[in-house]
Each structure stands twice: as structure tokens, then as C-alpha cells.
Design a protein around this motif. Structure first.
Motif, PDB file in Angstrom:
ATOM      1  N   PHE A  65      45.046  36.196  30.471  1.00 58.55           N
ATOM      2  CA  PHE A  65      44.939  37.794  31.463  1.00 58.55           C
ATOM      3  C   PHE A  65      45.683  36.938  32.750  1.00 58.55           C
ATOM      4  O   PHE A  65      45.106  36.178  33.504  1.00 58.55           O
ATOM      5  CB  PHE A  65      43.664  38.041  32.037  1.00 58.55           C
ATOM      6  N   THR A  66      46.637  37.823  33.520  1.00 57.04           N
ATOM      7  CA  THR A  66      46.481  37.362  34.688  1.00 57.04           C
ATOM      8  C   THR A  66      46.443  38.040  35.484  1.00 57.04           C
ATOM      9  O   THR A  66      45.549  39.082  35.463  1.00 57.04           O
ATOM     10  CB  THR A  66      48.545  37.834  35.426  1.00 57.04           C
ATOM     11  N   ALA A  67      46.082  38.057  37.457  1.00 58.67           N
ATOM     12  CA  ALA A  67      45.430  38.344  38.428  1.00 58.67           C
ATOM     13  C   ALA A  67      46.093  40.280  38.058  1.00 58.67           C
ATOM     14  O   ALA A  67      44.971  41.361  38.380  1.00 58.67           O
ATOM     15  CB  ALA A  67      45.740  38.172  39.677  1.00 58.67           C
ATOM     16  N   GLU A  68      46.767  40.297  37.570  1.00 60.01           N
ATOM     17  CA  GLU A  68      47.311  41.750  37.436  1.00 60.01           C
ATOM     18  C   GLU A  68      46.621  42.532  36.324  1.00 60.01           C
ATOM     19  O   GLU A  68      46.769  43.444  36.590  1.00 60.01           O
ATOM     20  CB  GLU A  68      49.037  42.224  37.427  1.00 60.01           C
ATOM     21  N   GLN A  69      46.637  42.136  35.445  1.00 61.89           N
ATOM     22  CA  GLN A  69      46.323  42.374  33.877  1.00 61.89           C
ATOM     23  C   GLN A  69      44.848  42.514  34.589  1.00 61.89           C
ATOM     24  O   GLN A  69      43.819  44.005  34.002  1.00 61.89           O
ATOM     25  CB  GLN A  69      46.760  41.255  32.664  1.00 61.89           C
ATOM     26  N   TRP A  70      44.010  41.632  35.133  1.00 60.65           N
ATOM     27  CA  TRP A  70      42.570  42.046  35.473  1.00 60.65           C
ATOM     28  C   TRP A  70      41.998  43.713  36.713  1.00 60.65           C
ATOM     29  O   TRP A  70      41.562  43.883  35.989  1.00 60.65           O
ATOM     30  CB  TRP A  70      42.000  40.929  36.346  1.00 60.65           C
ATOM     31  N   LYS A  71      43.199  43.277  37.342  1.00 56.98           N
ATOM     32  CA  LYS A  71      43.075  44.832  38.102  1.00 56.98           C
ATOM     33  C   LYS A  71      43.615  46.093  36.995  1.00 56.98           C
ATOM     34  O   LYS A  71      43.004  46.626  37.420  1.00 56.98           O
ATOM     35  CB  LYS A  71      44.283  44.969  39.037  1.00 56.98           C
ATOM     36  N   GLU A  72      44.852  45.675  35.832  1.00 56.60           N
ATOM     37  CA  GLU A  72      44.687  47.339  35.156  1.00 56.60           C
ATOM     38  C   GLU A  72      43.672  47.331  34.682  1.00 56.60           C
ATOM     39  O   GLU A  72      43.192  48.676  34.385  1.00 56.60           O
ATOM     40  CB  GLU A  72      45.443  46.374  34.582  1.00 56.60           C
ATOM     41  N   LYS A  73      42.814  45.985  33.862  1.00 59.04           N
ATOM     42  CA  LYS A  73      41.350  46.782  33.782  1.00 59.04           C
ATOM     43  C   LYS A  73      40.418  47.376  34.387  1.00 59.04           C
ATOM     44  O   LYS A  73      39.757  48.569  33.730  1.00 59.04           O
ATOM     45  CB  LYS A  73      40.904  45.600  33.123  1.00 59.04           C
ATOM     46  N   VAL A  74      40.406  46.936  35.703  1.00 64.24           N
ATOM     47  CA  VAL A  74      39.587  47.739  35.939  1.00 64.24           C
ATOM     48  C   VAL A  74      39.755  48.974  36.651  1.00 64.24           C
ATOM     49  O   VAL A  74      38.936  49.989  36.123  1.00 64.24           O
ATOM     50  CB  VAL A  74      39.118  46.691  37.469  1.00 64.24           C
ATOM     51  N   ARG A  75      41.143  48.940  36.423  1.00 69.80           N
ATOM     52  CA  ARG A  75      41.530  50.489  36.916  1.00 69.80           C
ATOM     53  C   ARG A  75      41.436  51.462  35.605  1.00 69.80           C
ATOM     54  O   ARG A  75      40.940  52.858  35.438  1.00 69.80           O
ATOM     55  CB  ARG A  75      42.814  50.963  37.588  1.00 69.80           C
ATOM     56  N   GLU A  76      42.315  51.121  34.009  1.00 74.67           N
ATOM     57  CA  GLU A  76      41.666  51.457  33.356  1.00 74.67           C
ATOM     58  C   GLU A  76      40.150  52.397  33.336  1.00 74.67           C
ATOM     59  O   GLU A  76      40.012  53.084  32.808  1.00 74.67           O
ATOM     60  CB  GLU A  76      41.757  50.565  32.310  1.00 74.67           C
ATOM     61  N   ILE A  77      38.951  51.700  33.592  1.00 76.21           N
ATOM     62  CA  ILE A  77      37.582  51.500  33.043  1.00 76.21           C
ATOM     63  C   ILE A  77      37.440  52.595  33.749  1.00 76.21           C
ATOM     64  O   ILE A  77      36.699  53.562  33.493  1.00 76.21           O
ATOM     65  CB  ILE A  77      37.394  49.989  33.355  1.00 76.21           C
ATOM     66  N   SER A  78      37.644  53.122  35.529  1.00 78.96           N
ATOM     67  CA  SER A  78      37.481  53.637  36.133  1.00 78.96           C
ATOM     68  C   SER A  78      37.983  54.999  36.211  1.00 78.96           C
ATOM     69  O   SER A  78      36.943  56.245  36.025  1.00 78.96           O
ATOM     70  CB  SER A  78      38.152  53.536  37.874  1.00 78.96           C
ATOM     71  N   GLU A  79      38.543  55.142  35.148  1.00 77.87           N
ATOM     72  CA  GLU A  79      39.465  56.312  34.335  1.00 77.87           C
ATOM     73  C   GLU A  79      38.697  57.347  33.394  1.00 77.87           C
ATOM     74  O   GLU A  79      38.911  58.453  33.528  1.00 77.87           O
ATOM     75  CB  GLU A  79      40.956  56.139  33.085  1.00 77.87           C
ATOM     76  N   ILE A  80      38.175  56.177  32.450  1.00 77.64           N
ATOM     77  CA  ILE A  80      36.702  57.325  32.232  1.00 77.64           C
ATOM     78  C   ILE A  80      35.284  57.978  32.784  1.00 77.64           C
ATOM     79  O   ILE A  80      34.105  57.917  32.199  1.00 77.64           O
ATOM     80  CB  ILE A  80      36.903  56.468  30.992  1.00 77.64           C
ATOM     81  N   GLY A  81      35.916  57.500  33.940  1.00 77.39           N
ATOM     82  CA  GLY A  81      34.155  57.716  34.635  1.00 77.39           C
ATOM     83  C   GLY A  81      32.603  56.949  34.830  1.00 77.39           C
ATOM     84  O   GLY A  81      31.871  57.074  35.344  1.00 77.39           O
ATOM     85  N   PHE A  82      33.393  55.173  34.754  1.00 76.62           N
ATOM     86  CA  PHE A  82      32.709  54.356  34.743  1.00 76.62           C
ATOM     87  C   PHE A  82      32.311  54.028  36.452  1.00 76.62           C
ATOM     88  O   PHE A  82      33.339  53.986  37.060  1.00 76.62           O
ATOM     89  CB  PHE A  82      32.536  53.163  33.966  1.00 76.62           C
ATOM     90  N   GLU A  83      31.081  54.127  36.609  1.00 71.18           N
ATOM     91  CA  GLU A  83      30.858  53.603  37.817  1.00 71.18           C
ATOM     92  C   GLU A  83      30.708  52.094  38.508  1.00 71.18           C
ATOM     93  O   GLU A  83      30.761  51.572  39.680  1.00 71.18           O
ATOM     94  CB  GLU A  83      30.081  55.104  39.186  1.00 71.18           C
ATOM     95  N   TYR A  84      30.158  51.897  38.009  1.00 67.33           N
ATOM     96  CA  TYR A  84      29.515  50.158  37.903  1.00 67.33           C
ATOM     97  C   TYR A  84      30.105  49.482  36.795  1.00 67.33           C
ATOM     98  O   TYR A  84      30.373  49.796  35.261  1.00 67.33           O
ATOM     99  CB  TYR A  84      28.152  50.219  37.841  1.00 67.33           C
ATOM    100  N   LEU A  85      30.331  48.326  36.735  1.00 67.55           N
ATOM    101  CA  LEU A  85      30.522  47.192  36.409  1.00 67.55           C
ATOM    102  C   LEU A  85      28.831  45.971  36.771  1.00 67.55           C
ATOM    103  O   LEU A  85      28.810  45.208  37.174  1.00 67.55           O
ATOM    104  CB  LEU A  85      31.652  46.600  36.423  1.00 67.55           C
ATOM    105  N   VAL A  86      29.162  45.293  35.193  1.00 62.66           N
ATOM    106  CA  VAL A  86      27.866  43.956  35.878  1.00 62.66           C
ATOM    107  C   VAL A  86      28.922  42.636  35.306  1.00 62.66           C
ATOM    108  O   VAL A  86      29.006  42.833  34.094  1.00 62.66           O
ATOM    109  CB  VAL A  86      26.935  44.533  34.225  1.00 62.66           C
ATOM    110  N   LEU A  87      29.179  41.859  36.093  1.00 60.55           N
ATOM    111  CA  LEU A  87      29.649  40.870  35.135  1.00 60.55           C
ATOM    112  C   LEU A  87      28.600  39.476  35.490  1.00 60.55           C
ATOM    113  O   LEU A  87      28.192  39.612  35.343  1.00 60.55           O
ATOM    114  CB  LEU A  87      30.415  40.002  37.168  1.00 60.55           C
ATOM    115  N   GLN A  88      29.416  39.361  33.714  1.00 57.02           N
ATOM    116  CA  GLN A  88      28.138  38.581  33.322  1.00 57.02           C
ATOM    117  C   GLN A  88      28.058  36.850  33.670  1.00 57.02           C
ATOM    118  O   GLN A  88      27.071  36.796  33.603  1.00 57.02           O
ATOM    119  CB  GLN A  88      28.525  38.869  32.078  1.00 57.02           C
ATOM    120  N   GLU A  89      29.032  36.277  33.947  1.00 54.77           N
ATOM    121  CA  GLU A  89      28.865  35.343  34.455  1.00 54.77           C
ATOM    122  C   GLU A  89      30.169  34.950  35.878  1.00 54.77           C
ATOM    123  O   GLU A  89      30.961  35.617  35.822  1.00 54.77           O
ATOM    124  CB  GLU A  89      29.499  33.902  33.306  1.00 54.77           C
TER     125      GLU A  89
END
Length: 356
Positions: A65-89
Motif C-alpha cells: 500500500f502507498t500512502a494514498e491507498q492507506w488514506k483511501e482505506k480510512v476514507r472507505e471505512i468512514s463511509e459506512i458510519g465507523f467512528e473509531y479505529l483501533v490500531l493493532q500495532e
């Protein structure tokens, strides 16, 4: 999250057997009409899966993943109403995920994936709980919790991470990933470790909201001794793992355990109780790669069972188990079952939350 240590507690049942096919449509209809089912509010999040044997279908993609893909993944997750992410490591096997002066860097396709995801989270309003480990073998939980050298390194890393990323409004708090389990109580060594982590977290970020996610809820004994343990624990949120994905509990069982835990939390007037709901099943029954479960025949029932007793339902996990159709940051099995789960959940979410 010590799902990696769950095998000693496994049951041998299969959750799917609990819902005969003839009852599924009636069950789904009743649950779809239940206004008290809470939506999924967030997910665990990872740059690489802790156990390679479980993440073979998405680790190779994440590694590139590039930086833009990581950003896209976060944006994607937000679109279904997720408010929190818990970073594993923030580290893996002793190597830092981010550019660090404390350890060599774990090689990924993005030089600073932590900066990428926090920047995207700032934009979309997601709140991140940031991990403070794994500065050695992630499977050696007791060592990571108790070794004096690791304790010092962990504290220095928390200071470094705060200095580098503390300006992000999405940096909501910390997640302490060396998890305990109920047998039927918390081990005192874990309580000491957790309180030590909290002291460091509050010193660095006084307003931080901090979380743990214990497992083996089926052993809970929510009596006065357990309530006293909760009173001793300086933690804001306890998100208990429901255990359905790892076959530790049968579908329908977690409700009674969460009800007991909820009552104990009420007595203690201490940590908020959340759920860590498992979206996956094992490809080989009790081991192997994690695959997305079906929303209609399993996950919706998990949500219904947990909703009365928790403030929020988080899931383990979006990464690898859910993908938006056409995602530019796809990470999951090529069979597109993760896309199916995304569609199933989004259809329910749109009908029951957005258009309620």
C-alpha cells in the motif's frame, strides 16, 4: 489482541449450526425490524496481521500500500458510519511501523503509514486508538507486559509517538494490545501492566481515552471480587471479545456473558463496556486464514445479542474482511466475499440507521 492465544480455551461447536435454514428468514425479518440493534461503530486496524498464517489473503496487498491507498482505506471505512479505529500495532516483532529513533523500521510500501492514516482520519472525523506495542514477539504477552527493558522501550515509544503524531485531532487515545483473559478474573500482573500504561498515557496526553480488549468471556464470574478488580483498573473502555469467530462461544451465547459483565460494570461505576465483535471465521475450522462471515445468518445476530449491554460495538475486523466495491485499496481474498459482506452491512446500515 490475544486472539492468537485463544486455542487453549476453544469450544468445538460451530455457530452456524444454531440457526436451521427454515428459521433464518423469520429471524432476519425480526432482527431487521428491531430498532434497538446498534450499528458497528468501528474496527480494529492493522498494517500487517500479527500471525501471518491468518492473514495470507490480505498481508501481501497491505505490504504494498502507498500512502494514498492507506488514506483511501480510512476514507472507505468512514463511509459506512465507523467512528473509531483501533490500531493493532505500532511495532511488529521489534521493528517500528513508523520512522523511529528507537528501533529499525518494518519495511512497507509506505514510509510512514501511521502519518497517512491519521491524516486521513483527521479529514473524515474518525478517532484512532493507537497501540503502544509490539516491541518483541507478539505471541509472548507475559514477557511484553512484564519485562523491565520492554517497559522502558514502550514508554519511550509512547513519548516518541506523541511527539510525532500528537497534533492529529484523530489521535483519540491508546490501545494496550497485550491482552488479558478472564479465568474467571484478571491476573494481577495484567492489571499492573495496564495501570502502568495508563499512567504513561495520561502523563503524555491527559485527555486521552484508553482501551483494552480482554478475551475468554465464557469464563466470567462477575461477582464482588471482579467488581473490586474493575474498581482498581484505571482504564476508560473495556471492549470484551465476543469469541464467536474463534469458536470460543456459540452464536447466541455472548448475550448472557455480556449481561453479567454489564451488571458488574454498573456496580463498579468505572470503565465503559464496549464489544469487540468478531466478523471472521477460520478457513480450516479452528485455524488458518481468516475469512468474512455472512452478515445475514451470523453477524446480525451477534449485533442483536450484544446491543443491550454495550455502549458501542466495534468489530474485528474491517481489514481483510470488508472491502468497498471497486476499492483502490483492496485487501482480501480474491473471491470477493469481503465485498459481499460490505454490501450486506451497508444495505442494513442504510435501511436501519441512515434512512430510519
Amino acid at each position: 489482541m490475544n486472539r492468537r492465544n485463544f486455542l487453549q480455551f476453544l469450544g468445538v461447536s460451530s455457530a452456524a449450526l444454531l440457526i436451521p435454514g427454515g428459521l433464518q428468514s423469520k429471524l432476519l425479518k425480526s432482527m431487521a425490524q428491531n430498532p434497538n440493534i446498534k450499528p458497528i461503530s468501528g474496527s480494529w486496524f492493522e498494517f500487517q496481521h500479527l500471525l501471518p498464517s491468518e492473514g495470507r489473503y490480505w498481508d501481501p496487498a497491505l505490504a504494498k500500500f502507498t500512502a494514498e491507498q492507506w488514506k483511501e482505506k480510512v476514507r472507505e471505512i468512514s463511509e459506512i458510519g465507523f467512528e473509531y479505529l483501533v490500531l493493532q500495532e505500532i511495532a511488529l516483532d521489534g521493528k517500528a511501523i513508523y520512522p523511529s529513533g528507537l528501533a529499525p523500521q518494518y519495511q512497507l510500501g509506505c514510509d510512514d503509514p501511521l502519518e497517512a492514516v491519521l491524516s486521513a482520519a483527521d479529514e473524515v472525523g474518525i478517532k484512532f486508538f493507537i497501540s503502544n506495542d509490539f516491541w518483541a514477539d507478539c505471541q509472548k504477552g507475559d514477557f511484553l507486559m512484564n519485562d523491565p527493558g520492554i517497559r522502558k522501550l514502550r514508554a519511550k515509544a509512547m513519548e516518541e509517538v506523541t511527539n510525532k503524531y500528537g497534533h492529529h485531532k484523530s489521535f483519540y487515545g491508546w490501545y494496550f494490545p497485550n491482552e488479558s483473559y478472564l479465568m474467571p478474573y484478571f491476573d494481577d500482573k495484567f492489571i499492573n501492566y495496564m495501570n502502568d500504561c495508563t499512567r504513561t498515557a495520561k502523563m503524555l496526553m491527559p485527555d486521552s481515552v484508553n482501551m483494552i480488549a480482554p478475551y475468554n468471556i465464557k469464563a466470567e464470574k462477575s461477582d464482588d471480587f471482579f467488581v473490586k478488580q474493575l474498581e482498581r483498573m484505571n482504564i476508560d473502555i473495556i471492549a470484551y471479545q465476543d469469541g464467536v469467530g474463534v469458536n470460543s462461544t456459540r452464536l447466541g451465547e455472548p448475550a448472557k456473558y455480556f449481561e453479567n459483565l454489564y451488571k458488574a460494570h454498573q456496580k463498579a461505576s468505572r470503565a465503559r463496556i464496549w464489544a469487540d465483535m468478531e466478523l471472521f471465521y477460520f478457513e480450516e475450522g479452528t485455524k488458518g486464514n481468516l475469512l468474512p462471515a455472512d452478515f445475514e445468518t451470523r453477524i446480525l445476530k451477534q449485533m442483536e445479542d450484544l446491543s443491550p449491554f454495550v455502549d458501542k460495538i466495534l468489530c474485528y475486523q474491517y481489514i481483510g474482511c470488508m472491502n468497498k466495491p471497486g476499492s483502490k485499496a483492496y485487501a482480501g481474498h480474491e473471491n470477493q466475499e469481503s465485498v459481499r459482506l460490505y454490501k450486506q452491512y451497508k444495505n442494513w446500515y442504510d435501511a436501519n440507521i441512515i434512512n430510519k
